[in-house]
Write a protein that holds these residues in place. Structure first.
Motif, PDB file in Angstrom:
ATOM      1  N   ALA A   1       7.816   4.740   6.099  1.00 12.71           N
ATOM      2  CA  ALA A   1       8.291   5.085   7.440  1.00 12.71           C
ATOM      3  C   ALA A   1       9.722   5.598   7.404  1.00 12.71           C
ATOM      4  CB  ALA A   1       8.182   3.869   8.361  1.00 12.71           C
ATOM      5  N   GLY A   2      10.570   4.962   6.599  1.00  9.74           N
ATOM      6  CA  GLY A   2      11.959   5.415   6.488  1.00  9.74           C
ATOM      7  C   GLY A   2      12.058   6.817   5.905  1.00  9.74           C
ATOM      8  N   LEU A   3      11.263   7.096   4.878  1.00 10.93           N
ATOM      9  CA  LEU A   3      11.268   8.427   4.283  1.00 10.93           C
ATOM     10  C   LEU A   3      10.745   9.468   5.267  1.00 10.93           C
ATOM     11  CD1 LEU A   3       9.951   7.575   0.704  1.00 10.93           C
ATOM     12  CD2 LEU A   3      12.300   8.100   1.362  1.00 10.93           C
ATOM     13  N   ALA A   4       9.675   9.117   5.990  1.00 15.38           N
ATOM     14  CA  ALA A   4       9.106  10.054   6.960  1.00 15.38           C
ATOM     15  C   ALA A   4      10.094  10.356   8.083  1.00 15.38           C
ATOM     16  CB  ALA A   4       7.803   9.488   7.527  1.00 15.38           C
ATOM     17  N   PHE A   5      10.766   9.317   8.590  1.00 14.63           N
ATOM     18  CA  PHE A   5      11.730   9.521   9.668  1.00 14.63           C
ATOM     19  C   PHE A   5      12.889  10.398   9.198  1.00 14.63           C
ATOM     20  CE2 PHE A   5      15.578   8.330  11.981  1.00 14.63           C
ATOM     21  CZ  PHE A   5      15.169   8.526  13.291  1.00 14.63           C
TER      22      PHE A   5
ATOM     23  N   LEU B   1       4.139  11.120   2.718  1.00 21.34           N
ATOM     24  CA  LEU B   1       5.162  10.159   2.293  1.00 21.34           C
ATOM     25  C   LEU B   1       4.701   8.731   2.539  1.00 21.34           C
ATOM     26  CD1 LEU B   1       8.311  12.013   3.695  1.00 21.34           C
ATOM     27  CD2 LEU B   1       7.600  11.853   1.305  1.00 21.34           C
ATOM     28  N   VAL B   2       4.045   8.497   3.662  1.00 23.91           N
ATOM     29  CA  VAL B   2       3.543   7.158   3.964  1.00 23.91           C
ATOM     30  C   VAL B   2       2.329   6.836   3.097  1.00 23.91           C
ATOM     31  CG1 VAL B   2       2.632   5.654   5.769  1.00 23.91           C
ATOM     32  CG2 VAL B   2       4.425   7.313   6.313  1.00 23.91           C
ATOM     33  N   VAL B   3       1.437   7.801   2.938  1.00 18.72           N
ATOM     34  CA  VAL B   3       0.228   7.572   2.147  1.00 18.72           C
ATOM     35  C   VAL B   3       0.586   7.203   0.716  1.00 18.72           C
ATOM     36  CG1 VAL B   3      -1.882   8.606   1.256  1.00 18.72           C
ATOM     37  CG2 VAL B   3      -1.148   9.110   3.586  1.00 18.72           C
ATOM     38  N   ARG B   4       1.476   7.961   0.113  1.00 19.65           N
ATOM     39  CA  ARG B   4       1.827   7.710  -1.285  1.00 19.65           C
ATOM     40  C   ARG B   4       2.683   6.470  -1.460  1.00 19.65           C
ATOM     41  NH1 ARG B   4      -2.408  10.002  -2.943  1.00 19.65           N
ATOM     42  NH2 ARG B   4      -2.333  12.258  -3.276  1.00 19.65           N
ATOM     43  N   ALA B   5       3.335   6.015  -0.426  1.00 17.76           N
ATOM     44  CA  ALA B   5       4.086   4.762  -0.520  1.00 17.76           C
ATOM     45  C   ALA B   5       3.159   3.551  -0.437  1.00 17.76           C
ATOM     46  CB  ALA B   5       5.141   4.699   0.581  1.00 17.76           C
ATOM     47  N   VAL B   6       2.107   3.650   0.380  1.00 19.56           N
ATOM     48  CA  VAL B   6       1.208   2.512   0.610  1.00 19.56           C
ATOM     49  C   VAL B   6       0.103   2.448  -0.437  1.00 19.56           C
ATOM     50  CG1 VAL B   6      -0.455   1.527   2.240  1.00 19.56           C
ATOM     51  CG2 VAL B   6       1.697   2.493   3.073  1.00 19.56           C
ATOM     52  N   GLN B   7      -0.392   3.582  -0.871  1.00 17.78           N
ATOM     53  CA  GLN B   7      -1.578   3.630  -1.726  1.00 17.78           C
ATOM     54  C   GLN B   7      -1.460   2.806  -3.007  1.00 17.78           C
ATOM     55  OE1 GLN B   7      -2.714   7.635  -2.682  1.00 17.78           O
ATOM     56  NE2 GLN B   7      -4.726   7.050  -3.448  1.00 17.78           N
ATOM     57  N   PRO B   8      -0.400   2.938  -3.816  1.00 18.06           N
ATOM     58  CA  PRO B   8      -0.348   2.137  -5.053  1.00 18.06           C
ATOM     59  C   PRO B   8      -0.235   0.639  -4.801  1.00 18.06           C
ATOM     60  CG  PRO B   8       1.712   3.320  -4.710  1.00 18.06           C
ATOM     61  CD  PRO B   8       0.752   3.862  -3.718  1.00 18.06           C
ATOM     62  N   VAL B   9       0.440   0.250  -3.735  1.00 17.35           N
ATOM     63  CA  VAL B   9       0.548  -1.181  -3.423  1.00 17.35           C
ATOM     64  C   VAL B   9      -0.805  -1.723  -3.000  1.00 17.35           C
ATOM     65  CG1 VAL B   9       1.705  -2.884  -1.964  1.00 17.35           C
ATOM     66  CG2 VAL B   9       2.943  -0.870  -2.743  1.00 17.35           C
ATOM     67  N   LEU B  10      -1.543  -0.954  -2.224  1.00 18.90           N
ATOM     68  CA  LEU B  10      -2.876  -1.378  -1.790  1.00 18.90           C
ATOM     69  C   LEU B  10      -3.823  -1.521  -2.972  1.00 18.90           C
ATOM     70  CD1 LEU B  10      -4.631  -2.017   0.685  1.00 18.90           C
ATOM     71  CD2 LEU B  10      -5.160   0.421   0.854  1.00 18.90           C
ATOM     72  N   MET B  11      -3.648  -0.685  -3.978  1.00 14.86           N
ATOM     73  CA  MET B  11      -4.501  -0.772  -5.170  1.00 14.86           C
ATOM     74  C   MET B  11      -4.235  -2.040  -5.963  1.00 14.86           C
ATOM     75  SD  MET B  11      -4.266   3.223  -6.426  1.00 14.86           S
ATOM     76  CE  MET B  11      -5.212   2.913  -7.920  1.00 14.86           C
ATOM     77  N   GLU B  12      -3.027  -2.592  -5.869  1.00 17.25           N
ATOM     78  CA  GLU B  12      -2.659  -3.772  -6.658  1.00 17.25           C
ATOM     79  C   GLU B  12      -2.967  -5.090  -5.948  1.00 17.25           C
ATOM     80  OE1 GLU B  12      -1.610  -3.774  -9.727  1.00 17.25           O
ATOM     81  OE2 GLU B  12      -1.679  -1.580  -9.854  1.00 17.25           O
ATOM     82  N   ILE B  13      -3.347  -5.043  -4.686  1.00 19.83           N
ATOM     83  CA  ILE B  13      -3.620  -6.281  -3.952  1.00 19.83           C
ATOM     84  C   ILE B  13      -4.874  -6.954  -4.495  1.00 19.83           C
ATOM     85  CG2 ILE B  13      -4.282  -7.222  -1.699  1.00 19.83           C
ATOM     86  CD1 ILE B  13      -2.495  -5.212  -0.379  1.00 19.83           C
TER      87      ILE B  13
END
Length: 294
Positions: free
Chosen positions: A217-221, A170-182
């Protein structure tokens, strides 16, 4: 001799030069005005059947014994112990998910290595596996007959391992696309000005990732708080040690105490909803600050 010039016929005008071309056809406007409310109505009906009605049923059932019955159910010793175990392990697992999820997303986006595609596909494996299968896998790996000599059955670390397995993606898939766009030009500019990699990460990259990290983090919690299948065998439901609230709810249902089970469920729902709202609010404010800085 007088020469008169005529403007070209409307039919010969280049597309885009005639203002009539930009005006929607009345039939198109009518279709849109009908379709949009229809889609909204279907979506609202579907969400009501799938989400709102079940939640309303649980809320109604939790109050069938009145406020006193609700309070006694959620403040009993067993309930409080299950809340303590659930929240303690959930917070710990969420922190671990953020650290290792961010590291995993960074490696998948910024590094190239053999087998990268396979690892990227394996990240989604916990989504495909039934949660009870996850628990059996954990039991086979960390149980009393562990092939690697690590025995975590009926221990809080065993429950944490199972929860981390199902929530890390859940954390990986939330961060990964945003990191690709930086935009990496900003990072290169910071490095050219003498900033270290750590400084560049904390001052340039991390602020841009903050909303995505908070969402993950919210989804994981929330998943940790509500998880049942992945911890049912590895945890063992030892009271005060590995019995999470979802397992206590099952025990209440098996004892035909549906009202108390619904009351515990409402507390878990309130906790998850409050955490999601807070993290979404903080993430939204961080995103607005990033847009203003740009």
């Amino acid at each position: 001799m007088t020469v008169t010039t005529e403007s070209p016929p409307a039919a010969r005008r280049a597309p885009g030069t005639d203002t009539a071309d930009a005006t929607p056809h009345p039939a198109t406007v009518a279709v849109r005005s009908v379709v949009t409310p229809l889609r909204v109505g279907i979506t609202t009906l579907w969400l009501s059947v799938i989400v709102l009605l079940p939640l309303a049923a649980i809320a109604w059932q939790s109050g069938t014994k009145g406020w006193q019955g609700f309070w006694l159910a959620v403040t009993s010793h067993a309930a409080l112990e299950s809340f303590r175990v659930t929240l303690t392990i959930s917070v710990l697992v969420t922190v671990l998910d953020v650290v290792f999820g961010l590291a995993t997303a960074w490696v998948l986006v910024r590094d190239d290595f053999v087998g990268k595609g396979a690892i990227d596909a394996l990240i989604d494996l916990p989504f495909a596996l039934p949660t009870i299968v996850t628990s059996l896998v954990m039991l086979a790996l960390y149980g009393s007959a562990s092939p690697i000599g690590i025995h975590l059955q009926h221990t809080p670390p065993g429950v944490a391992m199972a929860l981390a397995f199902v929530t890390l993606p859940l954390v990986v898939r939330a961060v990964q696309p945003v990191l690709m766009e930086i935009d990496r030009d900003v990072e290169e500019a910071a490095a050219a000005l003498g900033a270290t990699r750590l400084t560049t990460f904390t001052t340039v990259v991390l602020p841009s990732l903050q909303p995505a990290i908070l969402t993950g983090a919210g989804l994981a919690f929330s998943r940790c708080v509500a998880e049942f299948g992945s911890v049912v065998t590895i945890g063992g439901a030892v009271p005060g040690k590995t019995e999470v609230s979802s397992q206590w709810i099952r025990a209440l249902v098996e004892n035909d105490d549906h009202t108390s089970a619904a009351a515990i469920s409402m507390v878990l729902l309130a906790i998850s909803l409050a955490v999601l709202v807070v993290l979404r609010t903080v993430g939204g404010r961080a995103a607005k600050r990033e847009e203003q800085d740009e």
